[in-house]
Design an enzyme around this catalytic site. Structure first.
Site, PDB file in Angstrom:
ATOM      1  NE  ARG A  24      11.352   2.121  -1.284  1.00 48.46           N
ATOM      2  CZ  ARG A  24      11.194   1.608  -0.070  1.00 48.46           C
ATOM      3  NH1 ARG A  24      11.638   2.262   0.993  1.00 48.46           N
ATOM      4  NH2 ARG A  24      10.588   0.456   0.091  1.00 48.46           N
ATOM      5  NE  ARG A  81       6.894  -1.888  -0.409  1.00 51.17           N
ATOM      6  CZ  ARG A  81       6.925  -0.549  -0.434  1.00 51.17           C
ATOM      7  NH1 ARG A  81       6.543   0.110  -1.517  1.00 51.17           N
ATOM      8  NH2 ARG A  81       7.360   0.120   0.601  1.00 51.17           N
ATOM      9  CE  LYS A 130       9.420  -1.549   8.474  1.00 49.85           C
ATOM     10  NZ  LYS A 130       8.258  -1.289   7.618  1.00 49.85           N
ATOM     11  NE  ARG A 187      10.967  -6.715   5.922  1.00 50.72           N
ATOM     12  CZ  ARG A 187      10.713  -5.581   5.280  1.00 50.72           C
ATOM     13  NH1 ARG A 187       9.667  -5.444   4.524  1.00 50.72           N
ATOM     14  NH2 ARG A 187      11.559  -4.578   5.390  1.00 50.72           N
ATOM     15  NE  ARG A 206       8.927   5.510   0.773  1.00 54.10           N
ATOM     16  CZ  ARG A 206       9.044   4.408   1.516  1.00 54.10           C
ATOM     17  NH1 ARG A 206       9.445   4.503   2.768  1.00 54.10           N
ATOM     18  NH2 ARG A 206       8.748   3.242   1.035  1.00 54.10           N
TER      19      ARG A 206
END
Ligand code: ADP
Length: 198
Positions: free
Chosen positions: A133, A144, A13, A88, A127
Site C-alpha cells: 500500500r 498517520r 479495524k 476522524r 502489511r
C-alpha cells in the site's frame, strides 16, 4: 445496528469490520477503502484524495463528509451500518450526528480498538511487505499515527460521555478480538436495557 469502529492505523479495524458487519448483517463502510477504490479508478474524488493519503494526512472534511453522506443515503444502510475509519475529526462527528438526526436514527455503539504503538508499526510494515500500500512506508506510517493521536484519539472521550464507547484490546488472534468486541457490545446493550427499565 449502527456502529462505529475507531482506532489507530494498524489496530485491525478493517479485518474486524468485515466480521462484525457480517454478524449484524449490515454493510461495512470503510472510508479508506472507498478512497483507495477511487484512486485506483482515477475518479475526480480519487484525484483530490490521493495526495493527502500518500502523505498520511486526512482528506479534507468537505470531501470526506460529502462522500459519507452520499454512501449513507444508499438503501442498504436503512437497517444499519458499520462505519470503519469515520468520523476522524470533530467536523466529521458533527456531520454524522446531523445525518443521523435528519433520518431520526441514533448510533448504538462506538468500538475503540486499541494496540500499543510498536505493535501498530510492526503490523503496518508487515502489511506493506505483503500488499505494497502506497501509505505503508515507515515515514508515512509514523505520520498517520501522529495525525490519529492528535485529531482522532481525542474524539473517543466525546463518545464515552454519551455512554456509547466500548474500548477493546486489539492484540491477539482475529477470533479473540472479535469475541471481545461482541462481548463488549452485548454488555453495553444489557446495561442499557437495565438502565432504561421502568
Ligand atoms: P488507516 O486507518 O490504517 O490509516 P485507512 O484505510 O482507514 O487506513 O485510511 C487511509 C487514508 O484514507 C487515511 O490516511 C486518510 O488519508 C484517508 N481517510 C480515510 N478515512 C478518512 C476520514 N474519515 N477523514 C479523512 N481522511 C480519511
Amino acid at each position: 445496528m449502527r456502529l462505529l469502529l475507531m482506532g489507530p492505523p494498524g489496530a485491525g479495524k478493517g479485518t474486524q469490520a468485515a466480521v462484525i458487519a457480517e454478524r449484524f448483517a449490515v454493510p461495512a463502510i470503510s472510508t479508506g477503502d472507498i478512497f483507495r477504490a477511487n484512486v485506483a479508478q482515477r475518479t475526480a474524488l480519487g484525484v483530490s484524495a490521493q495526495e493527502y493519503m500518500n502523505a498520511g494526512e486526512y482528506v479534507p472534511d468537505e470531501i470526506t463528509n460529502a462522500m459519507v453522506a452520499d454512501r449513507l443515503a444508499a438503501g442498504d444502510c436503512d437497517g444499519g451500518f458499520l462505519l470503519d475509519g469515520y468520523p476522524r475529526t470533530p467536523q466529521q462527528v458533527a456531520e454524522l450526528d446531523a445525518i443521523l438526526e435528519i433520518s431520526g436514527v441514533a448510533l448504538d455503539a462506538v468500538v475503540l480498538l486499541e494496540a500499543d504503538p510498536d505493535e501498530l508499526v510492526s503490523r503496518l510494515l508487515a502489511r506493506s511487505r505483503e500488499q505494497g500500500r502506497a501509505d505503508d512506508t515507515e515515514a508515512v506510517i509514523r505520520r498517520r499515527l501522529e495525525v490519529y493521536a492528535a485529531e482522532t484519539g481525542p474524539l473517543a472521550a466525546g463518545y464515552a460521555a454519551r455512554a456509547l464507547l466500548a474500548t477493546v484490546d486489539g492484540l491477539g488472534a482475529v477470533d479473540e478480538v472479535t469475541e471481545r468486541i461482541l462481548g463488549a457490545l452485548t454488555s453495553m446493550s444489557a446495561q442499557r436495557t437495565a438502565t432504561s427499565a421502568p
